[in-house]
Scaffold this motif. Structure first.
Motif, mmCIF file in Angstrom:
data_model
loop_
_atom_site.group_PDB
_atom_site.id
_atom_site.type_symbol
_atom_site.label_atom_id
_atom_site.label_comp_id
_atom_site.label_asym_id
_atom_site.label_seq_id
_atom_site.Cartn_x
_atom_site.Cartn_y
_atom_site.Cartn_z
ATOM 1 N N SER A 1 0.797 -1.231 0.000
ATOM 2 C CA SER A 1 0.000 0.000 0.000
ATOM 3 C C SER A 1 0.831 1.285 0.000
ATOM 4 O O SER A 1 0.416 2.263 -0.624
ATOM 5 C CB SER A 1 -0.984 -0.008 1.174
ATOM 6 O OG SER A 1 -0.305 -0.163 2.404
ATOM 7 N N TRP B 1 3.593 1.719 -1.533
ATOM 8 C CA TRP B 1 4.401 1.738 -2.752
ATOM 9 C C TRP B 1 3.774 2.656 -3.788
ATOM 10 O O TRP B 1 2.640 3.101 -3.657
ATOM 11 C CB TRP B 1 4.547 0.310 -3.284
ATOM 12 C CG TRP B 1 5.609 0.128 -4.306
ATOM 13 C CD1 TRP B 1 6.903 0.535 -4.229
ATOM 14 C CD2 TRP B 1 5.466 -0.505 -5.573
ATOM 15 N NE1 TRP B 1 7.592 0.185 -5.360
ATOM 16 C CE2 TRP B 1 6.731 -0.451 -6.207
ATOM 17 C CE3 TRP B 1 4.405 -1.110 -6.233
ATOM 18 C CZ2 TRP B 1 6.952 -0.984 -7.474
ATOM 19 C CZ3 TRP B 1 4.627 -1.647 -7.496
ATOM 20 C CH2 TRP B 1 5.892 -1.584 -8.105
ATOM 21 N N ARG B 2 4.524 2.930 -4.848
ATOM 22 C CA ARG B 2 4.072 3.886 -5.868
ATOM 23 C C ARG B 2 2.855 3.383 -6.648
ATOM 24 O O ARG B 2 1.946 4.144 -6.945
ATOM 25 C CB ARG B 2 5.216 4.154 -6.857
ATOM 26 C CG ARG B 2 6.443 4.804 -6.223
ATOM 27 C CD ARG B 2 7.557 4.901 -7.243
ATOM 28 N NE ARG B 2 8.797 5.420 -6.670
ATOM 29 C CZ ARG B 2 9.939 5.479 -7.322
ATOM 30 N NH1 ARG B 2 10.004 5.067 -8.576
ATOM 31 N NH2 ARG B 2 11.023 5.958 -6.738
ATOM 32 N N HIS B 3 2.862 2.119 -7.005
ATOM 33 C CA HIS B 3 1.804 1.596 -7.874
ATOM 34 C C HIS B 3 1.229 0.301 -7.311
ATOM 35 O O HIS B 3 1.250 -0.740 -7.992
ATOM 36 C CB HIS B 3 2.349 1.348 -9.282
ATOM 37 C CG HIS B 3 3.093 2.501 -9.876
ATOM 38 N ND1 HIS B 3 2.464 3.681 -10.233
ATOM 39 C CD2 HIS B 3 4.405 2.675 -10.149
ATOM 40 C CE1 HIS B 3 3.363 4.522 -10.721
ATOM 41 N NE2 HIS B 3 4.547 3.939 -10.673
ATOM 42 N N ARG C 1 -1.661 -1.422 -9.497
ATOM 43 C CA ARG C 1 -1.259 -2.111 -10.725
ATOM 44 C C ARG C 1 -0.719 -3.499 -10.417
ATOM 45 O O ARG C 1 -1.012 -4.469 -11.135
ATOM 46 C CB ARG C 1 -0.195 -1.289 -11.459
ATOM 47 C CG ARG C 1 -0.678 0.057 -11.974
ATOM 48 C CD ARG C 1 0.438 0.777 -12.704
ATOM 49 N NE ARG C 1 0.034 2.116 -13.115
ATOM 50 C CZ ARG C 1 0.825 2.979 -13.738
ATOM 51 N NH1 ARG C 1 2.086 2.619 -14.035
ATOM 52 N NH2 ARG C 1 0.391 4.179 -14.071
ATOM 53 N N SER D 1 13.573 -3.522 -9.013
ATOM 54 C CA SER D 1 13.159 -2.181 -9.422
ATOM 55 C C SER D 1 13.460 -1.172 -8.312
ATOM 56 O O SER D 1 13.566 -1.523 -7.135
ATOM 57 C CB SER D 1 11.669 -2.161 -9.753
ATOM 58 O OG SER D 1 10.892 -2.367 -8.580
ATOM 59 N N ASP D 2 13.591 0.095 -8.702
ATOM 60 C CA ASP D 2 13.911 1.139 -7.726
ATOM 61 C C ASP D 2 12.820 1.282 -6.674
ATOM 62 O O ASP D 2 13.102 1.462 -5.489
ATOM 63 C CB ASP D 2 14.114 2.478 -8.454
ATOM 64 C CG ASP D 2 15.369 2.483 -9.319
ATOM 65 O OD1 ASP D 2 16.271 1.660 -9.054
ATOM 66 O OD2 ASP D 2 15.434 3.286 -10.263
ATOM 67 N N GLY D 3 11.560 1.202 -7.109
ATOM 68 C CA GLY D 3 10.457 1.340 -6.167
ATOM 69 C C GLY D 3 10.458 0.247 -5.116
ATOM 70 O O GLY D 3 10.224 0.497 -3.926
ATOM 71 N N GLU E 1 13.173 0.754 -2.532
ATOM 72 C CA GLU E 1 12.777 1.731 -1.512
ATOM 73 C C GLU E 1 11.823 1.105 -0.497
ATOM 74 O O GLU E 1 11.931 1.346 0.706
ATOM 75 C CB GLU E 1 12.116 2.935 -2.183
ATOM 76 C CG GLU E 1 13.048 3.753 -3.058
ATOM 77 C CD GLU E 1 12.314 4.860 -3.789
ATOM 78 O OE1 GLU E 1 11.109 5.066 -3.497
ATOM 79 O OE2 GLU E 1 12.922 5.514 -4.658
ATOM 80 N N LEU E 2 10.887 0.303 -0.985
ATOM 81 C CA LEU E 2 9.927 -0.333 -0.085
ATOM 82 C C LEU E 2 10.625 -1.322 0.846
ATOM 83 O O LEU E 2 10.332 -1.377 2.046
ATOM 84 C CB LEU E 2 8.839 -1.037 -0.890
ATOM 85 C CG LEU E 2 7.725 -1.711 -0.076
ATOM 86 C CD1 LEU E 2 7.022 -0.708 0.828
ATOM 87 C CD2 LEU E 2 6.722 -2.383 -1.007
#
Length: 225
Positions: free
Chosen positions: A25, A27-29, A32, A80-82, A85-86
């Motif tokens: 939740s 996270w960026r997307h 999707r 992935s970068d996202g 970060e998570l």
């Protein structure tokens, strides 16, 4: 009893699905990703009901695709970068705690064995030691990463061991199917994973376990640098 076992299996999948949704939740997307996962589960269900995975005579076996597609995509996703970060914001013990779901899965496999739907080789009475990973997950993560009484390296090597133990289960399952690659002649053969709802074992739960180990290894490696 058979229907009860199937419902417990589906309840476990639903709980893990919800847990992933909650974790993603921030996270960026997240929408999707959950949409893609929902679509994948729906596709597995449709193909399994049509008997697509039950063709064990093809090479490579079709059931292998159910495992490899989410596994390969998941590994790229973790890089992935996202996701990096998570994972950086996720407590180190969480991915290891997740592996405790394997206790329930092993009990389900044992129940399926009692119902003569799964051979003994797939259970802790046979060559499946995966329940040890599930039983040790929460105590080990707590001792290593919460109380820090043991070195995080213990958790690192535990993850590697968990990957190998699950690989052993997957290999034995594949070599027990009625395919040209069959090595172990079991009664019954391992065919249950080709049908709904158990197609979600290779198509969702096994990739989830391996990706959970991968996520933990990424976290522990970064923590050491």
């Amino acid at each position: 009893m058979e229907r009860f076992t199937d419902l417990v299996f589906l309840a476990q999948v639903a709980l893990l699905f919800g847990t992933l949704s909650w974790w993603l939740s921030p996270w960026r997307h997240p929408g999707r990703v959950m949409l893609a996962m929902t679509g994948w589960v729906a596709l597995l269900g449709l193909l399994s009901l049509e008997g697509f995975f039950a063709d064990f005579g093809s090479l490579p076996p079709r059931i292998v695709a159910a495992l490899l597609v989410p596994l390969v995509l998941g590994f790229f996703w973790l890089r992935s970068d996202g996701m990096r970060e998570l994972l950086a914001r996720t407590p180190l013990q969480w991915p290891i705690y997740l592996q405790s779901f394997r206790i329930v899965m092993e009990v389900i496999l044992w129940l399926l064995y009692l119902q003569h739907r799964v051979p003994a080789i797939m259970t802790f009475e046979g060559r499946n030691a995966d329940i040890l990973v599930g039983l040790s997950a929460i105590p080990l993560a707590y001792v290593c990463l919460v109380r820090k009484l043991w070195s995080p390296r213990v958790a690192f090597w535990w993850n590697l061991g968990g990957i190998l133990i699950l690989l052993n289960v997957v290999v034995h399952a594949q070599l027990s199917t009625p395919s040209p690659l069959r090595v172990f002649v079991t009664d019954p053969p391992v065919t249950f994973i080709a049908y709904w709802p158990y197609i979600l074992l290779p198509g969702f739960l096994v990739p989830l376990a391996w990706l959970g180990h991968a996520a933990s290894l990424i976290q522990l490696t970064r923590a050491r640098t």
